[in-house]
Design a protein around this motif. Sequence first.
Motif, mmCIF file in Angstrom:
data_model
loop_
_atom_site.group_PDB
_atom_site.id
_atom_site.type_symbol
_atom_site.label_atom_id
_atom_site.label_comp_id
_atom_site.label_asym_id
_atom_site.label_seq_id
_atom_site.Cartn_x
_atom_site.Cartn_y
_atom_site.Cartn_z
ATOM 1 N N ASN A 1 49.287 31.980 44.545
ATOM 2 C CA ASN A 1 49.220 33.293 43.898
ATOM 3 C C ASN A 1 49.707 33.200 42.456
ATOM 4 O OD1 ASN A 1 49.004 36.035 43.444
ATOM 5 N ND2 ASN A 1 50.986 36.517 44.395
ATOM 6 N N GLY A 2 48.860 33.616 41.487
ATOM 7 C CA GLY A 2 49.251 33.616 40.079
ATOM 8 C C GLY A 2 48.963 32.318 39.343
ATOM 9 N N VAL A 3 48.555 31.265 40.061
ATOM 10 C CA VAL A 3 48.302 29.967 39.409
ATOM 11 C C VAL A 3 47.111 30.072 38.444
ATOM 12 C CG1 VAL A 3 47.623 27.561 39.782
ATOM 13 C CG2 VAL A 3 49.347 28.613 41.255
ATOM 14 N N GLU A 4 46.064 30.808 38.837
ATOM 15 C CA GLU A 4 44.909 30.994 37.946
ATOM 16 C C GLU A 4 45.319 31.757 36.686
ATOM 17 O OE1 GLU A 4 41.805 29.732 38.003
ATOM 18 O OE2 GLU A 4 42.569 28.550 39.697
ATOM 19 N N ASP A 5 46.236 32.741 36.838
ATOM 20 C CA ASP A 5 46.737 33.477 35.661
ATOM 21 C C ASP A 5 47.453 32.526 34.709
ATOM 22 O OD1 ASP A 5 45.775 35.873 36.637
ATOM 23 O OD2 ASP A 5 47.643 36.402 37.648
ATOM 24 N N LEU A 6 48.207 31.582 35.269
ATOM 25 C CA LEU A 6 48.910 30.597 34.450
ATOM 26 C C LEU A 6 47.907 29.715 33.708
ATOM 27 C CD1 LEU A 6 51.388 29.061 33.463
ATOM 28 C CD2 LEU A 6 51.387 27.789 35.623
ATOM 29 N N LYS A 7 46.847 29.290 34.402
ATOM 30 C CA LYS A 7 45.815 28.470 33.744
ATOM 31 C C LYS A 7 45.181 29.226 32.575
ATOM 32 C CE LYS A 7 44.446 25.681 37.773
ATOM 33 N NZ LYS A 7 43.321 25.362 38.693
ATOM 34 N N ASN A 8 44.906 30.523 32.790
ATOM 35 C CA ASN A 8 44.297 31.323 31.717
ATOM 36 C C ASN A 8 45.244 31.484 30.533
ATOM 37 O OD1 ASN A 8 41.884 31.735 33.090
ATOM 38 N ND2 ASN A 8 42.649 33.536 34.159
ATOM 39 N N THR A 9 46.549 31.608 30.824
ATOM 40 C CA THR A 9 47.549 31.700 29.750
ATOM 41 C C THR A 9 47.551 30.425 28.913
ATOM 42 O OG1 THR A 9 48.960 33.176 31.060
ATOM 43 C CG2 THR A 9 50.003 32.020 29.234
ATOM 44 N N LEU A 10 47.512 29.276 29.590
ATOM 45 C CA LEU A 10 47.496 27.993 28.876
ATOM 46 C C LEU A 10 46.228 27.849 28.051
ATOM 47 C CD1 LEU A 10 48.801 25.688 31.751
ATOM 48 C CD2 LEU A 10 50.054 26.353 29.701
ATOM 49 N N LEU A 11 45.108 28.286 28.605
ATOM 50 C CA LEU A 11 43.832 28.176 27.899
ATOM 51 C C LEU A 11 43.827 29.019 26.629
ATOM 52 C CD1 LEU A 11 41.128 26.734 28.210
ATOM 53 C CD2 LEU A 11 40.279 28.725 29.441
ATOM 54 N N ASN A 12 44.536 30.140 26.660
ATOM 55 C CA ASN A 12 44.570 31.031 25.496
ATOM 56 C C ASN A 12 45.313 30.419 24.307
ATOM 57 O OD1 ASN A 12 43.098 33.055 26.718
ATOM 58 N ND2 ASN A 12 44.903 34.098 27.535
ATOM 59 N N PHE A 13 46.127 29.386 24.578
ATOM 60 C CA PHE A 13 46.840 28.737 23.474
ATOM 61 C C PHE A 13 45.913 27.851 22.640
ATOM 62 C CE2 PHE A 13 50.734 29.217 26.211
ATOM 63 C CZ PHE A 13 51.346 30.128 25.369
ATOM 64 N N VAL A 14 44.771 27.505 23.190
ATOM 65 C CA VAL A 14 43.851 26.599 22.510
ATOM 66 C C VAL A 14 42.875 27.417 21.677
ATOM 67 C CG1 VAL A 14 42.197 24.728 22.790
ATOM 68 C CG2 VAL A 14 44.010 25.043 24.474
ATOM 69 N N ASN A 15 42.810 27.090 20.391
ATOM 70 C CA ASN A 15 41.878 27.784 19.504
ATOM 71 C C ASN A 15 40.497 27.154 19.630
ATOM 72 O OD1 ASN A 15 40.541 29.167 17.495
ATOM 73 N ND2 ASN A 15 41.487 28.017 15.833
#
Length: 466
Positions: A374-388
Amino acid sequence: MKHNDTIVALATPSGAGAIAVIRLSGDAALEIASGIFTSVSGKVLKEQPTHTIYLGHIKDGERVLDEVLVSVFKNPNSYTGEDVVEISCHGSAFIQQEIIQLCLRKGCRMAQAGEFTLRAFLNAKMDLSQAEAVADLIASDSEASHQLAIQQMRGGFSNEIKRLREELLNFASLIELELDFAEEDVEFANREDFQKLITKITQVLKRLIDSFATGNVLKNGIPVAIVGEPNVGKSTLLNALLNEERAIVSEIAGTTRDTIEDEITIGGIGFRFIDTAGIRETTDTIEGLGIKKTFEKIEQAQVVVYLFDAQEFKVSGSKIKIEIEKIKNKYPRKPLVVVANKIDRLPKNEKTNFIDILTPHTSHLTPISAKTGNGVEDLKNTLLNFVNTGALRNNETIVTNTRHYDSLLKALEEIQKVQTGIDANLSGDLLAIDIRQALYHFGEITGEISNDELLGNIFANFCIGK
């Protein structure tokens, strides 16, 4: 190294497979291939047109080695710009070696690492930056690194550099011409237009240099350090991210004594996750070494994920806040993601409680349960947002090669000297010195300026057969 002889190498990975491709390139490629190949149609290979394929047999005298397909590419319309023959044979390692040994006996020599691409460069089929992109394309293991390599191989970066170099070279020629007429005090290079060009080059160089930070991580993957106290679920989180049991998990604090690394692709971007030893005071020598290595890995990481046990927040909330501030102060330029783990064990009111308290301390707070996912996909999306990745989507030029980055820095330094000279109203002969140096560094990128040592270093990193 000779480049007028005929070379041969296996162009597909070594080992057994369904098929293998053996490549020949050079002046005698068609002659040698014709001598060992018998077409089922009776056609003589060297007499056939370019870009054609023939079924037949490779023979060593009367002995048939294999039934093959042979592709013919005549110069200059081939990868290397020379006559090229590609033999598609069955993938037996024995057959591969028999055919290669036969080619060697007939006058070929074994290709060195990257020699086919080196010949393509020397025969002006591609410039040096495009040749380097070939190696990057072969090594690409994510959508982002693949897209960057394709863009460079198609000349996106080198075309931009060539345009700048050509414009600067035109002005340099005019300034050099002025030197021949120094006594007449003639001005061939319009100083206003020259200033505009220098401003334009400076802006482009700065943009390309700045893009290297993004390009380097997209090419090599983004290292993410997972840190926190012992037994908060770092190894469980790593296993959840990778979707496999990569790290040993137990209830015993200090189980992870060393760093564990593995990679996954999120949204086409490679991420390298580093599970570190739990940070705490310890008298255990081995665990202490692991904790020391944890801080080394944080230094190397592009992103830091700080994990805490949400169950413990009620009693250790103030300590967690202090740890978050410590990481933020020690690594102010590294994105920090705060992750509250084990939320599956919390009553709903406590979940709201830690979110309200920690939100002022971090803009990236993600509640998860590494155990349930639960919430692991949200964490992946957060990390992806750091990449320009906007530059990727817009097909902007992104620099990924350290050698190119170094040459761009040197070129910018020389252009800034030219700008200083313009501001100081220096004479053309002094400006010309710095312009020549800038042109030299531009030429280093595309290979218009090169030497045997540079080429040797670059192409030695290629696989044999490419």
